[in-house]
Design an enzyme around this catalytic site. Structure first.
Site, PDB file in Angstrom:
ATOM      1  N   HIS A 334       0.830  -1.214   0.000  1.00  0.00           N
ATOM      2  CA  HIS A 334       0.000   0.000   0.000  1.00  0.00           C
ATOM      3  C   HIS A 334       0.860   1.257   0.000  1.00  0.00           C
ATOM      4  CE1 HIS A 334      -2.991   2.884   2.010  1.00  0.00           C
ATOM      5  NE2 HIS A 334      -3.430   2.645   0.802  1.00  0.00           N
ATOM      6  N   HIS A 335       0.566   2.151  -0.922  1.00  0.00           N
ATOM      7  CA  HIS A 335       1.196   3.477  -0.952  1.00  0.00           C
ATOM      8  C   HIS A 335       0.100   4.532  -0.905  1.00  0.00           C
ATOM      9  CE1 HIS A 335       4.956   1.929  -3.365  1.00  0.00           C
ATOM     10  NE2 HIS A 335       5.021   1.612  -2.078  1.00  0.00           N
ATOM     11  N   HIS A 407      -6.588   3.639  -5.993  1.00  0.00           N
ATOM     12  CA  HIS A 407      -7.694   4.373  -5.370  1.00  0.00           C
ATOM     13  C   HIS A 407      -7.495   5.863  -5.628  1.00  0.00           C
ATOM     14  CE1 HIS A 407      -9.926   1.399  -2.709  1.00  0.00           C
ATOM     15  NE2 HIS A 407      -9.259   0.724  -3.625  1.00  0.00           N
ATOM     16  N   GLU A 408      -8.608   6.601  -5.597  1.00  0.00           N
ATOM     17  CA  GLU A 408      -8.609   7.995  -6.039  1.00  0.00           C
ATOM     18  C   GLU A 408      -7.853   8.082  -7.367  1.00  0.00           C
ATOM     19  OE1 GLU A 408      -7.099   7.321  -2.859  1.00  0.00           O
ATOM     20  OE2 GLU A 408      -9.103   7.229  -2.031  1.00  0.00           O
ATOM     21  N   GLU A 432     -16.695   2.175   1.782  1.00  0.00           N
ATOM     22  CA  GLU A 432     -16.213   3.003   2.897  1.00  0.00           C
ATOM     23  C   GLU A 432     -17.172   4.166   3.155  1.00  0.00           C
ATOM     24  OE1 GLU A 432     -12.421   3.824   1.172  1.00  0.00           O
ATOM     25  OE2 GLU A 432     -13.059   5.724   0.343  1.00  0.00           O
TER      26      GLU A 432
HETATM   27  C1  NOJ Z   1      -9.046   6.088   0.750  1.00  0.00           C
HETATM   28  C2  NOJ Z   1      -9.106   4.743   0.123  1.00  0.00           C
HETATM   29  O1  NOJ Z   1     -10.208   4.606  -0.722  1.00  0.00           O
HETATM   30  C3  NOJ Z   1      -9.140   3.702   1.211  1.00  0.00           C
HETATM   31  O2  NOJ Z   1      -9.306   2.433   0.674  1.00  0.00           O
HETATM   32  C4  NOJ Z   1      -7.888   3.810   2.021  1.00  0.00           C
HETATM   33  O3  NOJ Z   1      -7.957   2.897   3.073  1.00  0.00           O
HETATM   34  C5  NOJ Z   1      -7.715   5.214   2.577  1.00  0.00           C
HETATM   35  N1  NOJ Z   1      -7.840   6.191   1.554  1.00  0.00           N
HETATM   36  C6  NOJ Z   1      -6.370   5.375   3.243  1.00  0.00           C
HETATM   37  O4  NOJ Z   1      -5.348   5.227   2.306  1.00  0.00           O
END
Ligand code: NOJ
Length: 619
Positions: A334-335, A407-408, A432
């Site tokens: 994860h980054h 993501h994003e 989420e």
């Molecule tokens: C938003 C991401 O969608 C989520 O999956 C992640 O856990 C958090 N940011 C933190 O990086």
């Protein structure tokens, strides 16, 4: 130059202007004469390495118009248009010019002149949460501000369409806005210098794509976007789709934290426990968030200091990676960049090498924050510089044999055909946002809008539905349905393993067996924002999977199973009961085994906020 689009004899796009405004001493590309036309026909399918369908139709008629400006400096350009059975796509191509080799674009003038009385489904653009908004249905004439694509519409003469783009590289992404003349226009995401792209020639724009259908459900079959992308750039035999659990939801419900401390989630010990759980659950991967230096305090503020090769004090990446390897579990790294691109790009090569050296082949990246910081300037995620950054990560990851789940992200434009290591994206509200910010209709909009741009990491499979910290607005059966209705090349079973193991072993079996790569997909029934039912055949076996979801309203669907292959199937059905409800009775579920074949019909009830999942195992 103008174009228009007819479907049969129905006018869908009225005469619409084409062109650019460029920044130079001769600003506008205008008054061109076509000097030559080159026509081409293509027939046949393309093959995707993974996805919802192995084969995608690529049959089209193409015309390339070679254009030369009437006046000095007699600039030249090609306008290329492809007409498919269910789509139209065009792009501008600018060859090197005798007097210049670089170009700055101020604006793209492309229009999509739809009837202002069309019904449209939209999310706003240029907002702090990027693509993460609830879809709204309005009349086009009431559209305010810019909106993202895929932009889905229903014209008054009954044609469903979605405006999108394919093969977005090195250019601002296209949003759309209504002009004062009530004509929908391309609005290319600008850079901080108020231009939309700085280009070297030769250059071509992304394809402007209009998908067309006679019904909402037919629209969801459209994969033309992939056909408009290039074949894989290199050998991607090493790429495999993945199902994974994660040190993740525990943070959302407040059991653990991303930041180090008493309740730190990503400790060496927890990671090993989760690896053992993945083995017991039969899931191949484990995401570990909060493992690195930089999560302390306000992580959104402090993201600029994130380090991607330094572990938190109580987490030993090398030891965890060794343990995972022994247990044959893939770690998903994860980054979280928080959009601080300068900080991230400084570390990029080293960070990817670090994961690769530890045998980590999957990576979730994140770009939280409303803007990116690139070269010291605040830029939109979806601007040319943002697009270039995402592409840099995809190409570097490919070199290091790493698959990405962004993501994003930048929206999908089908580039995963060319870069199959880009397995998934978020790019819409995911689970989420449960706990109040999404309603059951949200996931019923996605197949007709966001998912036309490719797979999504929706983080499905939350079974702890009634948790006080995050109350989920679905029934239990619907959590299984998502694994079929929302495709993702990296599919997360998002809840904590003990939730699955304690009470829901039988339900979890569906998550264990549902594939992440399909041979073909047959959308069966649905209406935008109301419901969606889809069948998919596994790429690697003869099994079929069916999923269905509904909005706040209950409904029954009749399914004709004539799409099945010959022979018999043992079907396991997970359905709502007549008492299930997304608010009051979330856990009520029927589990039933039946023998079925292609001559059977099913009558299935979906409760308010409910859904169903079926595994048809070929016997
Ligand atoms: C938003 C991401 O969608 C989520 O999956 C992640 O856990 C958090 N940011 C933190 O990086």
């Amino acid at each position: 130059m103008y174009y228009s689009v007819y479907k049969g004899d129905k006018e869908v796009v009225k005469p619409s202007r084409l062109g650019f405004v460029i920044c130079s001493h001769k600003p506008s590309f205008s008054s061109f004469t076509p000097v030559k036309e080159f026509k081409k026909k293509n027939k046949g399918d393309i093959e995707l390495k993974w996805g919802e369908d192995r084969l995608v139709d690529n049959t089209y008629n193409e015309t390339a118009f070679y254009l030369v400006e009437n006046k000095e400096p007699k600039r030249s350009m090609t306008f290329r248009i492809r007409v498919f059975d269910n789509a139209v796509a065009f792009r501008y191509e600018i060859p090197p010019q005798p007097s210049f080799s670089q170009l700055t674009l101020k604006e793209e003038l492309t229009e999509f002149n739809l009837d202002p009385e069309s019904t449209v489904w939209k999310i706003p653009a240029y907002q702090p949460d990027r693509y993460e908004y609830n879809y709204e249905r309005i009349l086009l004439e009431n559209l305010k501000g810019s909106v993202h694509t895929p932009f889905t519409a229903l014209t008054p003469n009954g044609v469903y369409l979605s405006i999108h783009e394919a093969a977005l590289y090195n250019y601002g992404s296209m949003t759309l806005k209504l002009g004062k003349d009530e004509v929908l226009k391309a609005d290319i995401t600008p850079l901080s210098d108020h231009t939309v792209a700085h280009l070297r020639l030769p250059f071509h724009t992304p394809w402007r794509l209009i998908m067309l259908a006679d019904s909402a459900i037919e629209l969801t079959k459209n994969r033309t976007m992939f056909a408009l992308n290039d074949p894989p750039k290199g050998d991607f035999k090493w790429v495999e789709t993945l199902k994974f659990i994660g040190i993740w939801w525990a943070m959302y419900v407040g059991e653990w934290t991303w930041a180090p401390g008493e309740r730190h989630g990503a400790t060496t010990e927890h990671a090993k426990e989760y690896i053992d759980a993945a083995v017991r659950l039969g899931i191949s991967g484990l995401l570990i968030e909060g493992w690195n230096d930089g999560w302390e305090g306000d992580w959104l503020e402090n993201g600029i200091f994130n380090k991607f090769t330094v572990s938190a004090p109580d987490f030993d990446l090398e030891e965890v990676a060794r343990y995972a390897k022994r247990k044959r579990v893939e770690i998903v790294g994860h980054h979280e960049t928080v959009g601080f691109i300068d900080n991230y790009e400084r570390q990029l090569e080293e960070a990817y090498n670090y994961y690769a050296a530890n045998g980590i082949h999957y990576l979730k990246t994140g770009y939280s924050g409303s803007m990116m910081l690139i070269k010291g300037r605040r830029e939109y995620h979806h601007s040319q510089l943002g697009v270039k950054h995402y592409q840099k990560t995809v190409e570097l990851a490919a070199k290091k044999h790493i698959c990405l789940d962004i993501h994003e992200p930048i929206k999908g434009t089908g580039i995963e055909r060319t870069w199959p290591n880009l397995l998934s994206r978020e790019g819409a509200r995911g689970q989420e946002y449960e706990g109040g910010a999404i309603s059951p209709s949200h996931a019923c909009y996605l197949p007709y809008t966001r998912l036309l741009s490719g797979g999504m990491d929706y983080t499905s499979g939350i079974f702890d539905l009634a948790n006080e910290a995050k109350h989920i607005a679905t029934t239990l059966a619907r959590q299984l349905a998502y694994f079929v209705t929302i495709y993702s090349g990296m599919q997360m079973a998002a809840d904590r393993p003990y939730i699955y193991e304690d009470k829901f072993k039988e339900e979890f079996e569906f998550i264990k067996v549902v594939p992440t790569n399909f041979e073909k997909t047959i959308p069966l029934a649905g209406e935008i924002g109301e419901y969606y039912v889809v069948a998919r055949k596994d790429r690697d076996s003869n099994d079929w999977f069916i999923g269905g979801i509904t909005n706040e309203n209950s409904r029954s669907v009749k399914l004709n199973l004539d799409f099945l292959d010959d022979g018999r199937y043992k079907a396991k059905l997970y359905t709502d009961t007549d008492k299930s409800h997304y608010k009051e009775n979330q856990f009520a579920i029927n589990k039933e085994v039946r023998n079925l074949n292609k001559n059977d019909n099913l009558d299935i009830y979906m409760a308010p906020g409910g859904g169903f999942a079926i595994w048809l195992k070929k016997t």
